[in-house]
Design a protein around this motif. Structure first.
Motif, PDB file in Angstrom:
ATOM      1  N   PHE A 245       0.822  -1.124  -0.053  1.00 56.07           N
ATOM      2  CA  PHE A 245      -0.002   0.060  -0.019  1.00 56.07           C
ATOM      3  C   PHE A 245       0.884   1.251   0.109  1.00 56.07           C
ATOM      4  O   PHE A 245       0.663   2.143  -0.599  1.00 56.07           O
ATOM      5  CB  PHE A 245      -0.840  -0.069   1.266  1.00 56.07           C
ATOM      6  CG  PHE A 245      -1.867  -0.987   1.118  1.00 56.07           C
ATOM      7  CD1 PHE A 245      -2.918  -1.085   0.172  1.00 56.07           C
ATOM      8  CD2 PHE A 245      -2.013  -2.106   1.936  1.00 56.07           C
ATOM      9  CE1 PHE A 245      -4.006  -2.057  -0.101  1.00 56.07           C
ATOM     10  CE2 PHE A 245      -2.929  -3.137   1.820  1.00 56.07           C
ATOM     11  CZ  PHE A 245      -3.900  -2.919   0.677  1.00 56.07           C
TER      12      PHE A 245
ATOM     13  N   GLU B 113       1.093   4.148  -2.751  1.00 59.87           N
ATOM     14  CA  GLU B 113       0.722   5.696  -2.453  1.00 59.87           C
ATOM     15  C   GLU B 113       1.736   6.484  -2.995  1.00 59.87           C
ATOM     16  O   GLU B 113       1.732   7.648  -3.636  1.00 59.87           O
ATOM     17  CB  GLU B 113       0.907   5.912  -0.814  1.00 59.87           C
ATOM     18  CG  GLU B 113      -0.495   5.398  -0.169  1.00 59.87           C
ATOM     19  CD  GLU B 113      -1.680   6.129  -0.923  1.00 59.87           C
ATOM     20  OE1 GLU B 113      -1.449   7.224  -0.812  1.00 59.87           O
ATOM     21  OE2 GLU B 113      -2.853   5.619  -1.047  1.00 59.87           O
TER      22      GLU B 113
ATOM     23  N   GLU C  12      -8.679   0.013  -6.632  1.00 59.61           N
ATOM     24  CA  GLU C  12      -8.262   1.651  -6.419  1.00 59.61           C
ATOM     25  C   GLU C  12      -8.730   2.536  -7.474  1.00 59.61           C
ATOM     26  O   GLU C  12      -8.444   2.417  -8.641  1.00 59.61           O
ATOM     27  CB  GLU C  12      -6.940   1.580  -6.199  1.00 59.61           C
ATOM     28  CG  GLU C  12      -6.284   2.774  -6.137  1.00 59.61           C
ATOM     29  CD  GLU C  12      -6.595   3.757  -4.998  1.00 59.61           C
ATOM     30  OE1 GLU C  12      -7.132   4.716  -5.031  1.00 59.61           O
ATOM     31  OE2 GLU C  12      -6.692   3.006  -3.813  1.00 59.61           O
TER      32      GLU C  12
END
Length: 167
Positions: free
Chosen positions: A74, A78, A110
């Motif tokens: 993650f 990001e 996402e």
């Protein structure tokens, strides 16, 4: 809101030619590619082979990313999204044991990512042997079945009979 970042996933068993294909993509002019490399072991071999060809590389070396969909992954996504204004595309080179559909499911979930294609890289010379291998045969088959497209590496150096068997 910015347009979603296009994502391509490269998968394939160890030695299939993923890094070679990725380096050829990086050599092409006109597109700024952010690379996320998933080296399975402690030594970042693939990341080292790509270094210098991509302005931005995100290295994941804490195991197979499709098996550890945790904080490291993650954080990497990001970071990729934070670089969106500097790049045109994110290409993820998965480890040789990755299952592409598991990786694609994250990108599909996402909103800020646009998973365009999962590409399985296959070496036609070793395909039959890899599929028959009791340790990695099911993984290799899963990679092929889970791909949107198959890229036959080294197709220029094998005979027609080998290509027909691979097809």
């Amino acid at each position: 809101m910015a347009a979603p970042l296009p994502v391509n996933l490269l998968c394939g068993y160890l030695g299939a030619g993923k890094t070679t294909l990725l380096n050829r993509l990086l050599d092409r002019q006109g597109e700024r590619i952010l690379v996320m490399v998933n080296d399975f072991g402690d030594i970042a071999v693939d990341a080292a082979l790509i270094a210098g060809r991509s302005a931005d590389t995100i290295q994941l070396s804490n195991g197979c990313i499709c098996c550890s969909m945790g904080g490291g992954l993650f954080d990497a996504f990001e970071r990729a999204l934070s670089l969106r204004n500097r790049v045109d595309r994110l290409v993820i080179e998965a480890s040789g044991v990755a299952e592409p559909r598991r990786l694609a499911s994250f990108a599909l979930a996402e909103r800020e990512l646009d998973c365009r294609a999962v590409v399985a890289v296959v070496d036609p010379q070793s395909l039959t042997e890899r599929l028959a291998d009791p340790r990695i045969g099911r993984v290799a088959e899963s990679q092929i079945r889970g791909a949107d497209a198959i890229f036959l590496s080294r197709a220029d150096i094998v005979g027609r009979a080998t290509l027909r068997r691979a097809g």
